[in-house]
Design a protein around this motif. Structure first.
Motif, PDB file in Angstrom:
ATOM      1  N   THR A  56      57.188  50.632  36.064  1.00  0.00           N
ATOM      2  CA  THR A  56      56.891  49.998  37.323  1.00  0.00           C
ATOM      3  C   THR A  56      58.113  49.077  37.601  1.00  0.00           C
ATOM      4  O   THR A  56      59.054  48.785  36.663  1.00  0.00           O
ATOM      5  CB  THR A  56      55.678  49.062  36.867  1.00  0.00           C
ATOM      6  N   THR A  61      59.776  45.690  39.914  1.00  0.00           N
ATOM      7  CA  THR A  61      59.403  44.185  40.430  1.00  0.00           C
ATOM      8  C   THR A  61      60.692  43.762  41.167  1.00  0.00           C
ATOM      9  O   THR A  61      61.766  44.216  40.388  1.00  0.00           O
ATOM     10  CB  THR A  61      58.789  43.197  39.422  1.00  0.00           C
ATOM     11  N   ASN A 107      47.890  49.134  32.923  1.00  0.00           N
ATOM     12  CA  ASN A 107      47.707  49.453  34.180  1.00  0.00           C
ATOM     13  C   ASN A 107      46.815  48.066  34.966  1.00  0.00           C
ATOM     14  O   ASN A 107      47.462  47.620  35.910  1.00  0.00           O
ATOM     15  CB  ASN A 107      46.983  50.885  34.863  1.00  0.00           C
ATOM     16  N   ASN A 140      48.969  45.635  37.818  1.00  0.00           N
ATOM     17  CA  ASN A 140      48.475  45.583  39.341  1.00  0.00           C
ATOM     18  C   ASN A 140      47.584  44.476  39.652  1.00  0.00           C
ATOM     19  O   ASN A 140      47.243  43.477  39.593  1.00  0.00           O
ATOM     20  CB  ASN A 140      47.272  47.161  39.298  1.00  0.00           C
TER      21      ASN A 140
END
Length: 72
Positions: A7, A9, A68, A72
Motif C-alpha cells: 500500500t 501513503t 486490510n 483501509n
C-alpha cells in the motif's frame, strides 16, 4: 509461506503509524517502508505525479483480512 501486501501513503508519519499498529497487533513480522516512490494517477480529471511511501507488509494468509481492515 508469507504473502506481501503493498500500500502507499503520501506521509511518512502515516506510514509509521500504520506499521506500528500492525506490528503491535502481531499480525506481521516485518514491514518495509520505501520512500520516494513516484506515483502517477488521475485525480479530479487531472494527471497527478506525487512522491509517496510504499509499505510492503509481510503476513500470513490468515492475517491478510485483519491488515486490510486496518489500512483501509
Amino acid at each position: 509461506m508469507y504473502k506481501i501486501i503493498q500500500t502507499t501513503t503520501n506521509d511518512n508519519d502515516n506510514a509509521l503509524e500504520i506499521s506500528n499498529a500492525i506490528i503491535k497487533k502481531k499480525i506481521s513480522p516485518c514491514i518495509h517502508i520505501i520512500k520516494n516512490i513516484k506515483s502517477v494517477f488521475t485525480w479530479e480529471k487531472k494527471i497527478q505525479i506525487k512522491n509517496e511511501y510504499l509499505l510492503q507488509i509481510k503476513c500470513k494468509e490468515s492475517n491478510k483480512e485483519k491488515i486490510n481492515k486496518l489500512i483501509n
